[in-house]
Design an enzyme around this catalytic site. Sequence first.
Site, PDB file in Angstrom:
ATOM      1  CG  HIS A 102     117.651  34.697  24.754  1.00 28.06           C
ATOM      2  ND1 HIS A 102     117.158  35.380  25.822  1.00 28.06           N
ATOM      3  CD2 HIS A 102     116.760  33.734  24.487  1.00 28.06           C
ATOM      4  CE1 HIS A 102     116.022  34.850  26.199  1.00 28.06           C
ATOM      5  NE2 HIS A 102     115.753  33.847  25.405  1.00 28.06           N
ATOM      6  NE  ARG A 160      96.643  30.936  28.268  1.00 27.53           N
ATOM      7  CZ  ARG A 160      95.607  30.187  28.036  1.00 27.53           C
ATOM      8  NH1 ARG A 160      95.013  29.563  29.029  1.00 27.53           N
ATOM      9  NH2 ARG A 160      95.138  30.065  26.826  1.00 27.53           N
TER      10      ARG A 160
END
Length: 145
Positions: free
Chosen positions: A74, A126
């Site tokens: 990040h 997911r």
Amino acid sequence: MGEQRERMLTGQLYRDSDPELVADRIRAQRLCDEFNRTGPDETARRTALLGDLLGRIGEGSWIMPRVQLLTAQHPIEDHEARRQRWESAAPIRIGDNAWFGGGVIVCPGVTIGSNTVVGAGSVVTRDLPDRVLAAGNPARVIRTL
């Protein structure tokens, strides 16, 4: 953009001790620390800090301290580089009115549906659909809401 940053952003092996990447991590940690020190009435300041830290944050999003970044992937970049990265990377997408318990980890590229609740300590690997309660490691849908 430096060579090590380019390698990192393209998923190649990179040297995380590169001075540019170290400076990015220090800046990100300072922004997290500043965000985490905000008071309950400093909503505009928190939103601005999150914009600086994450690149963008959806309108009406509500993130409260304690925020912590646990990855070197990040980096904080100038606006144009950040925009290009968001367009080419696998961002996390969070639908309207989603709620996360404390300590939730969401992996890159995952979409969390609207009105979805993720239980504390869950690891979301997911996509989660709209209107479900999910929890666990990895997070699984427990029931629809």
